[in-house]
Design an enzyme around this catalytic site. Structure first.
Site, mmCIF file in Angstrom:
data_model
loop_
_atom_site.group_PDB
_atom_site.id
_atom_site.type_symbol
_atom_site.label_atom_id
_atom_site.label_comp_id
_atom_site.label_asym_id
_atom_site.label_seq_id
_atom_site.Cartn_x
_atom_site.Cartn_y
_atom_site.Cartn_z
ATOM 1 N N ASP A 196 8.090 -0.139 -4.229
ATOM 2 C CA ASP A 196 7.637 1.205 -4.554
ATOM 3 C C ASP A 196 8.841 2.129 -4.482
ATOM 4 O OD1 ASP A 196 5.461 3.280 -4.979
ATOM 5 O OD2 ASP A 196 6.332 3.996 -3.098
ATOM 6 N N GLU A 280 7.143 -0.814 -10.389
ATOM 7 C CA GLU A 280 6.412 0.083 -11.275
ATOM 8 C C GLU A 280 7.284 0.518 -12.445
ATOM 9 O OE1 GLU A 280 3.101 2.850 -9.430
ATOM 10 O OE2 GLU A 280 4.924 2.979 -8.246
ATOM 11 N N CYS A 332 -6.826 0.948 -1.673
ATOM 12 C CA CYS A 332 -6.607 0.365 -0.351
ATOM 13 C C CYS A 332 -6.148 -1.085 -0.530
ATOM 14 C CB CYS A 332 -7.894 0.423 0.466
ATOM 15 S SG CYS A 332 -7.783 -0.431 2.066
ATOM 16 N N CYS A 335 -8.927 -3.637 1.433
ATOM 17 C CA CYS A 335 -10.250 -3.975 0.887
ATOM 18 C C CYS A 335 -10.333 -3.794 -0.622
ATOM 19 C CB CYS A 335 -11.332 -3.130 1.568
ATOM 20 S SG CYS A 335 -11.161 -1.352 1.270
ATOM 21 N N CYS A 351 -8.527 4.672 4.897
ATOM 22 C CA CYS A 351 -9.501 4.211 3.907
ATOM 23 C C CYS A 351 -10.914 4.540 4.394
ATOM 24 C CB CYS A 351 -9.351 2.706 3.679
ATOM 25 S SG CYS A 351 -10.565 2.011 2.521
ATOM 26 N N CYS A 354 -12.982 0.822 4.789
ATOM 27 C CA CYS A 354 -12.726 -0.144 5.865
ATOM 28 C C CYS A 354 -12.042 0.487 7.079
ATOM 29 C CB CYS A 354 -11.878 -1.301 5.342
ATOM 30 S SG CYS A 354 -10.217 -0.815 4.793
ATOM 31 N N ASP A 361 3.540 4.857 0.969
ATOM 32 C CA ASP A 361 4.500 4.077 0.192
ATOM 33 C C ASP A 361 4.352 2.575 0.460
ATOM 34 O OD1 ASP A 361 5.515 6.450 -0.818
ATOM 35 O OD2 ASP A 361 7.014 6.646 0.772
#
Length: 407
Positions: A196, A280, A332, A335, A351, A354, A361
């Site tokens: 990232d 990315e 997330c 999950c 989250c 969960c 990051d």
């Protein structure tokens, strides 16, 4: 696979004059070719071919008093200048027809002797050579001192002599590398990593490693401002202004060299330690039009990703680019629930499904790794990027002992 290896040149005063003469002759032939093409277009006539231009602008021009000094440089330099003009027009027409990827290419323009970058190219026909003492022997220029930072892996097919804006000279060799030998240089590994890219940290890896952003431009900003201020106060056309311009160019070159070296070391480390890398596909052009433009340019994400791309192709690794619209910062990683967009000032979030607490990051890097794995599975492993053209950035010293080149 073709790569470029660049080494610093230290020409003597007489050799600098010979190089300046060669730069000027190549520039004149290029401009004459562009002018001949434009005159033909204005008259509604077909473009003259490369053979006709070579006969008229080089062979016949040498016999005239106005262009007799073209004979003082190697004929190969002049022929390669014509080839550059031919390639410029081919790229322009391909861009008009939509056959060329990337931004639109404009029509070839005349070159100026005040351009910040000058270059000439010698092919094998020029009979250039590397002497036993490690000097680069160029026709009608002489044996130029070279600072060898490493040994060339194979015999180069051509050499380009470049003078940059900071007044430095470089010899850029084009070398065909052996894919089998390159793959054997890298240790075997089955590790996979997601990256990232950011501004606070240059890169956050899926294993939790955070690599700080060096911010080379920001750190040199004070010195650059002072040098630019001194340049703006000098009278145009004066020798003091030329000295001040050179000072500014050297300051910028120092920043660019430091950034390039950082990118090379990090990209090589990631390629060496991992078999597959996910990253990315950022919209750098769009981000460069925001208030973060200076920081985005200072980070140099595009150059770093390009290094990962051609090094992965060279060493048999897999590089997967994730679409820029993939919600890596909203999902997330524990999950898989999409928790919605978040402003940039939110660096940690919990989250709602969960209850996992995420570093923004690190969570995005994990999602990049997961998305890259899905892309490889969907396309069929192993995935290998296509070969890429010779890269200017594969240059310089990275800790290799200086040895004479055995080409």
């Amino acid at each position: 696979m073709q790569l470029r290896y660049a080494f610093r040149l230290y020409p003597e005063p007489g050799q600098r004059l010979a190089l300046a003469r060669a730069f000027g002759c190549a520039r004149v032939v290029y401009n004459d070719a562009v002018r001949a093409r434009e005159d033909a277009r204005g008259a509604g006539e077909p473009f003259p071919t490369a053979g006709v231009l070579s006969q008229k602008l080089i062979t016949q021009a040498k016999q005239t008093p106005e262009r007799s000094w073209l004979g003082e440089v190697s004929a190969v330099v002049l022929q390669q200048s014509l080839r550059d003009a031919e390639a410029a027009y081919k790229n322009f027409f391909a861009s008009l027809k939509g056959e060329r990827k990337g931004a639109k290419t404009g029509a070839p323009r005349f070159k100026s002797r005040k351009d910040s970058r000058q270059s000439i190219r010698f092919t094998a026909n020029a009979r250039w050579s590397i002497t036993g003492s490690g000097r680069l022997n160029l026709p009608k220029i002489g044996a130029v001192k070279v600072k060898w930072s490493r040994t060339l892996p194979a015999r180069p097919s051509s050499v380009t002599v470049v003078k940059d804006a900071a007044g430095r000279y470089f010899a850029s060799f084009v070398v065909d590398t052996d894919p089998g030998a390159d793959a054997a240089r890298m240790p075997g590994t089955d590790q996979t990593v997601g990256i990232d890219l950011g501004l606070t940290h240059f890169a956050v890896l899926s294993d939790g490693t955070k690599i700080g952003s060096p911010r080379f431009l920001r750190r040199a900003e004070k010195k650059l401002k002072k040098a630019q201020r001194e340049l703006s106060r000098k009278q145009k056309g004066s020798k003091n202004r030329a000295k001040a311009r050179l000072k500014v160019a050297r300051a910028h070159a120092k920043v660019a060299d430091a950034r390039r070296d950082f990118h090379h070391q990090l990209s090589t480390q990631l390629i060496r330690d991992n078999q597959a890398i996910g990253v990315e596909d950022l919209a750098v052009q769009g981000l460069a039009r925001t208030r973060l433009a200076r920081s985005v340019h200072d980070a140099g994400w595009s150059a770093f990703v390009n290094m990962l791309e051609y090094k992965a192709a060279r060493y048999g690794r897999t590089l997967v680019k994730i679409g820029r619209f993939e919600p890596t910062s909203q999902t997330c990683s524990a999950c898989g629930i999409k928790d919605g967009p978040k402003p940039l000032n939110v660096r940690e979030w919990t989250c709602t499904a969960c209850g996992t607490v995420h570093d923004r990051d690190h969570n995005a890097a994990k999602n990049v790794k997961t998305a890259a794995g899905r892309a490889v599975t969907a396309c069929g492993a192993p995935v290998r990027p296509g070969l890429v053209p010779a890269q200017r950035e594969e240059t310089g010293s990275h800790g290799f002992p200086p040895e004479p080149c055995a080409a």
